[in-house]
Design an enzyme around this catalytic site. Structure first.
Site, PDB file in Angstrom:
ATOM      1  N   HIS A  78      16.640 -12.583  -8.861  1.00 22.00           N
ATOM      2  CA  HIS A  78      15.899 -13.431  -9.807  1.00 22.00           C
ATOM      3  C   HIS A  78      16.327 -13.155 -11.249  1.00 22.00           C
ATOM      4  CE1 HIS A  78      12.440 -13.564  -6.618  1.00 22.00           C
ATOM      5  NE2 HIS A  78      13.530 -14.193  -6.218  1.00 22.00           N
ATOM      6  N   HIS A 237      13.399 -22.717  -5.002  1.00 19.16           N
ATOM      7  CA  HIS A 237      13.527 -21.262  -5.080  1.00 19.16           C
ATOM      8  C   HIS A 237      14.782 -20.792  -4.359  1.00 19.16           C
ATOM      9  CE1 HIS A 237      12.477 -17.159  -5.860  1.00 19.16           C
ATOM     10  NE2 HIS A 237      12.875 -16.895  -4.623  1.00 19.16           N
ATOM     11  N   ASP A 241      17.608 -18.470  -5.963  1.00 21.57           N
ATOM     12  CA  ASP A 241      18.187 -17.288  -5.304  1.00 21.57           C
ATOM     13  C   ASP A 241      19.704 -17.387  -5.235  1.00 21.57           C
ATOM     14  OD1 ASP A 241      15.932 -15.767  -4.801  1.00 21.57           O
ATOM     15  OD2 ASP A 241      15.713 -16.422  -2.720  1.00 21.57           O
ATOM     16  N   HIS A 264      20.481 -14.487   1.566  1.00 18.02           N
ATOM     17  CA  HIS A 264      21.247 -13.515   0.784  1.00 18.02           C
ATOM     18  C   HIS A 264      22.479 -13.000   1.532  1.00 18.02           C
ATOM     19  CE1 HIS A 264      18.068 -13.625  -2.122  1.00 18.02           C
ATOM     20  NE2 HIS A 264      17.177 -13.183  -1.257  1.00 18.02           N
TER      21      HIS A 264
END
Length: 303
Positions: A78, A237, A241, A264
């Protein structure tokens, strides 16, 4: 020319770690040309620096974690997303714990901190990584792709079979030449399911998680009293990310990223695949800012 940027002043904040639930002291400091973004564990003796680079990513289970030996920094994405969105090339991020504070679960508080510190242009060309051809990675039904694009564009699709998500936008594509990162993306919060949070807490994870720093969803609805900040906050969001994860290339991107159910781990695999395929990208600079396909908000005075 488009110049490198750092912070004009030092700025500090305090928050809690999402997983530890413990207080974390954060200090953002200016850094010289060509430093990059460097995370610094000042609670250790000697102090340990970990550059924000793709090759230093060691864990990707719940967040992106930088690792150097047995030292780590959790949940960097973030803050890195805010750095990318404001075009910060060089900065030191000092931490009193192994985790970046979660703040409100978005990049918004970090954007505020950086803008409060002020932006300082430096006497060196900003370097961009330009995507020259498609690079893709897949895992089961998940996919992440880089494509050539004259600008910076992020497209993402999520796929949750859950009452809260049905009938709600699960795709978004944002071209940052015409859309403001600060207004349209930076305030999108991380989200989690109540059942998962209970499981994580039983394993001493997400101890700092609450409706104050995440969108919490139960079997049927969003539990946050204030609801959502954007109609498509969930997928936005994921874009936030991805922007943070992509900034681990060490430079701003000229190209398009497309993610389908990516997270991720797959984002990092894509970065490593790109870096290995040296014919798929090039480093470029711009002597004339008007000729660049990407522009950034003008540096503003610290308030």
């Amino acid at each position: 020319m488009i110049k490198q940027r750092t912070l004009k002043n030092i700025i500090r904040a305090t928050g809690v770690g999402l997983h530890s639930g413990e207080k974390v002291y954060l200090t953002l400091k200016p850094a010289p040309v060509d430093t990059g973004i460097v995370f610094r564990r000042i609670d250790l003796d000697p102090v340990v620096d970990i550059p924000a680079r793709a090759e230093n990513v060691g864990e990707t289970t719940m967040s992106t974690t930088l690792v150097k030996g047995d030292v780590k920094v959790d949940t960097v994405e973030h803050l890195l997303s805010a750095m990318a969105g404001l075009g910060i090339d060089n900065a030191y991020v000092e931490l009193s714990a192994p985790e970046v504070p979660i703040m409100d679960g978005s990049a918004g508080p970090f954007v505020f901190l950086i803008q409060s510190a002020g932006l300082q242009e430096q006497e060196a060309c900003k370097r961009f990584i330009r995507i020259k051809r498609e690079v893709a990675v897949e895992e089961d039904d998940k996919r992440a792709v880089f494509l050539p694009f004259d600008g910076f564009k992020v497209s993402f699709e999520i796929d949750f079979d859950h009452p809260v998500f049905r009938g709600r936008t699960q795709t978004a594509s944002i071209d940052f030449s015409s859309t403001s990162f600060v207004k349209e993306v930076s305030r999108a919060r991380t989200f989690g399911f109540m059942r998962d949070i209970e499981f994580l807490r039983s394993h001493n994870l997400a101890l700092g998680g609450s409706v104050d720093n995440a969108i919490v969803v139960d079997e049927n609805r969003v539990l946050n009293e204030d609801g959502l900040r954007y109609e498509d906050e969930f997928v936005k969001h994921k874009i936030l990310d991805a922007i943070g994860d992509l900034y681990l290339l060490g430079n701003s991107l000229i190209g398009e990223f497309r993610g389908f159910k990516s997270g991720h781990a797959l984002n990092n695999r894509l970065l490593r695949a790109l870096l290995e395929q040296k014919d798929a990208w090039e480093v470029v600079t711009f002597e004339d800012a008007m000729s660049a396909p990407i522009s950034y908000v003008r540096p503003i005075a610290a308030v």
